[in-house]
Design an enzyme around this catalytic site. Sequence first.
Site, PDB file in Angstrom:
ATOM      1  N   GLY A 140       0.550  -0.681  -0.371  1.00  0.00           N
ATOM      2  CA  GLY A 140      -0.124   0.125   0.114  1.00  0.00           C
ATOM      3  C   GLY A 140       1.543   1.490  -0.090  1.00  0.00           C
ATOM      4  O   GLY A 140       2.250   1.113   0.035  1.00  0.00           O
ATOM      5  N   SER A 141       0.397   2.273   0.641  1.00  0.00           N
ATOM      6  CA  SER A 141       0.616   3.352   0.240  1.00  0.00           C
ATOM      7  C   SER A 141       2.303   3.683   1.551  1.00  0.00           C
ATOM      8  O   SER A 141       2.137   2.754   2.473  1.00  0.00           O
ATOM      9  CB  SER A 141       0.276   5.285   0.691  1.00  0.00           C
ATOM     10  N   THR A 142       2.924   4.819   0.800  1.00  0.00           N
ATOM     11  CA  THR A 142       4.147   4.801   1.699  1.00  0.00           C
ATOM     12  C   THR A 142       3.671   5.531   3.589  1.00  0.00           C
ATOM     13  O   THR A 142       4.699   4.706   4.538  1.00  0.00           O
ATOM     14  CB  THR A 142       5.467   5.785   1.562  1.00  0.00           C
TER      15      THR A 142
ATOM     16  N   VAL B 150       1.391   4.240   4.855  1.00  0.00           N
ATOM     17  CA  VAL B 150       0.069   3.943   6.272  1.00  0.00           C
ATOM     18  C   VAL B 150       1.529   3.125   6.657  1.00  0.00           C
ATOM     19  O   VAL B 150       1.926   2.359   7.636  1.00  0.00           O
ATOM     20  CB  VAL B 150      -0.376   2.826   5.400  1.00  0.00           C
ATOM     21  N   GLY B 151       2.513   2.510   5.174  1.00  0.00           N
ATOM     22  CA  GLY B 151       3.788   1.845   5.763  1.00  0.00           C
ATOM     23  C   GLY B 151       4.539   2.068   6.864  1.00  0.00           C
ATOM     24  O   GLY B 151       4.532   1.303   7.767  1.00  0.00           O
TER      25      GLY B 151
ATOM     26  N   GLU C  65       5.928  -3.401   0.872  1.00  0.00           N
ATOM     27  CA  GLU C  65       5.822  -3.263  -0.872  1.00  0.00           C
ATOM     28  C   GLU C  65       5.007  -1.494  -0.834  1.00  0.00           C
ATOM     29  O   GLU C  65       3.573  -1.693  -0.456  1.00  0.00           O
ATOM     30  CB  GLU C  65       5.278  -3.592  -1.885  1.00  0.00           C
TER      31      GLU C  65
END
Length: 482
Positions: free
Chosen positions: A228-230, A232-233, A250
């Site tokens: 998902g998004s950076t 949220v990651g 990823e």
Amino acid sequence: MTTYAKQFINGEWVDGSSSKSLENLNPYTGETLFTMSSASAEDLDKAFRSAEEAFNSWQKTLPSEKRELLENVAHVMEKRKEEIIDWLVKESGSTLVKAEIEFGAALGIVKESASFPYRMQGRILDSDTPGKENRIYKSPKGVIGVIGPWNFPFHLSLRSVAPAIASGNTVVLKPASDTIVTAGTLIADIFREAGAPAGVLNVTAGRGSEIGDAFVEHPVPGVISFTGSTEVGSHIASLAGSQIKDTALELGGNNAVVVLEDADLEQAADAAAFGKFLHQGQICMSANRLLVHEDVHDEFLRLFTEKTARLKTGDPSKKETVIGPLIREEETERLKKEIQATVEEGAELHYGGGSDGAVMEPTILTNVTRDMPAAAKEMFGPVVSVLTFRTEEEAVELADSTPYGLSGAVHSRDIHRAVEFAKKVDTGMIHVNDQPVNDEAHAAFGGEKQSGLGRFGGEWALDKFTTEKWISVQNGRRSYPF
């Protein structure tokens, strides 16, 4: 439909116990596919405890039986291909072309994973201590928490679920709330039909804002796999890091397609169009920037624009449609604001820019510089920026001028030159005379910088979902210094 609107815990379909609900929408028509009760923290705990209990027996299951399960999953997928394609179209807005590509990639992951039970190889190492033998044993990590995305939901969830289960782990899967079925409950039903024992795969559907932190912080899972998004990651990595949990992340990308002056421009234009507009550009690997040598800029732009103008937009269920809807209509407004901000800074809206509901025209921006919004941000939509460069050194600098490093491509008739260029770009993946959206089940998939941690695919996925233990054996009496 009724089955897919439930949680799947310990081999049973159950209603979520939260007072909150999830609405599953068709992004093209706006139709409500179903409404379901969300999972609560209690449901989440039941799922993880079920996976924990199932792990005790699943890790000891014969490799032939684990392989058989994955082979059965592949067989069920092939039998139910039409249903899977239909759900990808109506739930995630996939065009038929994209859905076929996604199905093939997911099937490849499952087939590759079927070999994992026989690839759990340990090692025997020599020792500098007389009479000692060093043994390295490989074993599954335990319970894996997988958070699936909405853009390639079926494939990207299976990319973690299949290798994790094949290597002896059990899984709790939390699908994206926009794609509950294709990122979650449909996968659970396929494993159920394939004969997976109860608790080996569990699915808990709920919004990340409600159960996301609890999912990561739960004491049972030893690895959290997220796509998902950076933003949220980064949050997930922080939560996991506080508990010393491993992560497979990823994340986002701002990928460049580089067109050197000796490139085959027609091939480069075709590749750029596919790499930008597949699934409306809603792919972490999509081409966000086209970096074109100034000597061939005008000719490349002509070819690329002509190619783009031929792409059909609209209903994703129609065979001729190339560009379908964005996942939500509000995404078109977000993109239009970024386009306007970029134009206000001096760029030219060369082609497109309009929208109809959630469907946005393919859009080309020219006269773009690196700091303009459309080039500096991951657009995650059918909007591409064209930038120019004079030298290879400048092109490398431009390609690397973002916090991301996921994928990319470079075009040149000189293969050696292109490979040497590719080596200089700080990215996890880059493709010569192709486009950046590539994913093969046996290859190392992942990014550098803010594009993620770890690698998926083949032996890299096997390593991520297993651990190694050193056991030494002392034969005969050992002498000690005291």
